[in-house]
Design an enzyme around this catalytic site. Structure first.
Site, PDB file in Angstrom:
ATOM      1  N   GLU A 122     111.402 -29.835 119.446  1.00 22.46           N
ATOM      2  CA  GLU A 122     110.204 -29.145 118.963  1.00 22.46           C
ATOM      3  C   GLU A 122     110.925 -27.979 118.168  1.00 22.46           C
ATOM      4  O   GLU A 122     109.879 -27.442 117.620  1.00 22.46           O
ATOM      5  CB  GLU A 122     109.554 -28.889 120.322  1.00 22.46           C
ATOM      6  CG  GLU A 122     108.695 -29.804 120.682  1.00 22.46           C
ATOM      7  CD  GLU A 122     107.349 -30.040 120.106  1.00 22.46           C
ATOM      8  OE1 GLU A 122     107.437 -30.056 118.721  1.00 22.46           O
ATOM      9  OE2 GLU A 122     106.226 -29.579 120.602  1.00 22.46           O
ATOM     10  N   THR A 171     100.086 -23.182 114.626  1.00 17.37           N
ATOM     11  CA  THR A 171     100.465 -22.669 115.893  1.00 17.37           C
ATOM     12  C   THR A 171     101.267 -21.219 115.678  1.00 17.37           C
ATOM     13  O   THR A 171     101.103 -20.440 116.679  1.00 17.37           O
ATOM     14  CB  THR A 171     101.614 -23.734 116.278  1.00 17.37           C
ATOM     15  OG1 THR A 171     100.738 -25.002 116.441  1.00 17.37           O
ATOM     16  CG2 THR A 171     101.984 -23.292 117.671  1.00 17.37           C
TER      17      THR A 171
END
Ligand SMILES: Nc1ncnc2c1ncn2[C@@H]1O[C@H](COP(=O)(O)OP(=O)(O)O)[C@@H](O)[C@H]1O
Ligand SMILES: N[C@@H](CCOP(=O)(O)O)C(=O)O
Length: 294
Positions: A122, A171
């Site tokens: 990630e 995000t």
């Protein structure tokens, strides 16, 4: 075995008060990831948002996972999750690749160990290691990530409506707007809501789970990015949804609902977005079981 193919589904992180801690697996939408042994590590991405997804291994979450696991493989990602939607688009390939490589080379990692390997992937997308999307993606159900602890709990049967408005919420930006500290009263409310949610999961009571999703940290600071949020939320609740939350950092909104009401709730939520001049797409799905080898 010359290849392994997996289905890695979308995830909805935070669940209101569980910021960076709680998440739930969905069944739809999903990516399909295929992994084969190869002389060098290569990645091919097709499908939704493929043009915006890097194919250089060190820049792709799936590639970072393969590098972390020390395996030369060819990775094909058929993307079904729109990037920047709040549905864990970068987590799914990381999680799916970790499970697929583990299976292909019989490496013997547990699912919990694979969560931490996928979380390292990630970093390629989010700039930091975080596990609240890859955990539900691999384990299924509702998951808790706290420090180096991760675990999951099955949830009662319920429908999940995911409405994806035609809005882009980065995000990164959605994290930058968050306060660095919160008042004691706000902390107490969020601890209470997160506790209620897990109690509802333990009691298999979707009403308790639903009630815990709202008036929480994620909603307070991020609903501003979602035009029409309050009206769309009210429309779902008026038709009998258990509860509504922003999915991850948004803009997707999820409504936990009785299965038989999902269709009418999805229509009502989309109609409200339309009244606000926002196009949207709906997924009517359910809680996911985690990455599936297919
Ligand atoms: N496999 C991937 N590797 C690297 N970056 C990715 C991958 N998939 C998506 N991204 C990028 O990550 C960003 C959004 O992903 P993410 O932070 O997970 O948001 P969301 O979960 O809302 O889709 C987008 O810029 C997208 O292009
Ligand atoms: N806890 C993270 C979750 C981000 O989820 P995504 O699906 O929007 O990537 C956050 O809220 O920043």
């Amino acid at each position: 075995m010359d290849h392994v193919r997996v289905k890695a589904s979308a995830t909805s992180a935070n669940l209101g008060a569980g910021f960076d801690v709680l998440g739930i697996a969905l069944e739809d939408p999903y990516d399909i990831i295929e992994v084969r042994p190869a002389k060098e590590l290569t990645i091919k991405v097709e499908g939704r948002g493929a043009a915006s997804i890097p194919q250089e291994p060190e820049k792709n979450t799936a590639g970072v996972v393969a590098l972390e696991m020390g395996k030369n493989v060819s990775i094909k990602i058929k993307s079904g999750i729109r990037p920047g939607s709040g549905l864990g688009s970068s987590a799914a390939p990381a999680a799916g690749t970790a499970v697929a490589i583990n299976e292909l080379f019989s490496m013997g990692y547990t699912k919990e160990e694979l969560v931490w390997i996928a979380a390292k992937g990630e970093k390629a997308a989010a700039g930091s290691i975080h596990a609240d999307n890859v955990a539900p993606c691999i384990l299924g159900g509702i998951t808790v990530v706290c420090g180096n602890y991760v675990n999951s709990i099955d949830v009662p049967e319920m429908g999940i409506v995911a409405i994806l408005p035609d809005i882009i919420v980065s995000t990164k930006v959605a994290r930058e707007v968050l306060p660095k500290t919160v008042p004691l009263e706000e902390m107490i409310n969020n601890i209470g809501k997160a506790s209620m949610l897990m109690l509802g999961a333990g009691k298999k009571d979707p009403h308790i789970i639903g009630r815990s999703l709202m008036e929480t940290f994620n909603e307070k600071y991020r609903s501003r990015f979602i035009k029409g949020y309050s009206d769309v939320k009210d429309a779902a609740m008026e038709l009998g949804a258990y509860g509504v939350a922003i999915s991850g950092s948004g803009p997707t909104m999820i409504a936990l609902s009785p299965v038989e009401k999902c269709s009418s709730i999805a229509d009502a939520m989309r109609k409200k977005f339309t009244l606000h001049g926002v196009d949207s797409e709906a997924y009517i799905t359910c809680t996911g079981k985690g990455v599936q080898i297919i």
